[in-house]
Design an enzyme around this catalytic site. Structure first.
Site: not given
Length: 281
Positions: A21, A49, A172, A272, A170, A23
């Site tokens: 990920n 992301e 989550n 991450h 990811d 970000n």
């Protein structure tokens, strides 16, 4: 029969797959993502992301990817530009590309993308984060309800086509207490709710394999996400929520797995860290 995997050139060393990920790809690029990609020996990289449409990507980043020989397949978030978004980088052109899981609610959400390579289907997944007791959690639960039958269907089709499936991303969700440092304080928080843990446990019981946990069964972590708040990274107070989930034939070929944790807080380019697995071809 397990098909020969030839995502690049058959017989040329292991098949290396990384997932992270980022970000926000535009922010992560100059902070270290581009340098990491330049040094990576991966055959496939799954990104989550991304937070950008193809036309938003900096020309310099695209030139770098092209110069490194990467083929970029991107599924941006169309419903809320600048959020979510998933991508897959490959060394060869995919044979086929599919976006989404066929669910109207999540069409254009930039959360699921899969590509077909010779003998292998690879997906990049960014599962909603959720927040317990809120509409965000309800949305996450609806996504989970739709994802489970889709992955079961995909596994069945792949078996009929004599191919393997690998879902990176990811998720989550921390599956067990070994997957987050502060499990005692997170029992009522999204990502460690009992029904989420049961859901992902059922996925693993259904025929998909958590490859990193298979290779590292008796360790805490290795964690893949750390909050930017406080000293979570320095104290390794993290969560393992980034997985490579494979069909059994591919999982049996996994030879090594590692989380590419930054050497220090100031050298992080995402909250991450990449998860990298090497598979025998």
């Amino acid at each position: 029969m397990i098909p020969e995997l030839s995502a690049t050139e058959p017989g040329r060393g292991p098949l290396t797959v990384s997932s992270v990920n980022v970000n926000g790809i535009r922010a992560a690029g100059p902070k270290g993502l581009t340098a990491w990609l330049a040094s990576s020996t991966a055959d496939i990289v799954c990104l989550q992301e991304v937070r950008a449409r193809p036309e938003d990507l900096p020309a310099g980043l695209l030139a770098t990817l092209d110069g490194l020989g990467w083929q970029l397949t991107l599924a941006p978030c169309e419903t809320a530009p600048g959020r979510s978004g998933v991508a897959v980088l490959t060394r060869i052109e995919p044979e086929a590309v599919r976006i989404g899981m066929g669910l109207a609610e999540f069409a254009g959400s930039g959360r699921y993308l899969e590509v077909d390579l010779p003998g292998l289907t690879v997906a990049s997944l960014y599962l909603p984060k959720g927040a317990a007791g809120t509409p965000k959690q309800d949305e996450k639960d609806r996504f989970l309800a739709g994802l489970a039958p889709y992955l079961a269907e995909r596994r069945g089709k792949a078996a009929a086509e004599d191919r393997e499936v690998l879902v990176c991303g990811d998720w989550n969700i921390a599956h067990t207490r070994a997957d987050l440092r502060n499990w005692r304080g997170n029992g009522k928080n999204s990502g460690f709710l009992p029904h989420e843990r049961e859901w992902i446990g059922s996925l693993f019981a259904s025929g998909y394999v958590d490859v990193v946990r298979m290779l590292h069964p008796d360790v805490d972590g290795p964690y893949t996400w750390w909050s930017y708040r406080g000293r979570a990274f320095d104290n390794d107070t993290g969560w393992r929520i980034d997985y490579q989930v494979a069909t059994p034939g591919l999982a049996a070929r996994a030879r090594s797995a590692a989380v590419e944790r930054a050497p220090s807080y100031d050298r992080r380019w995402s909250d991450h860290a990449p998860v990298t697995v090497r598979y025998r071809r």
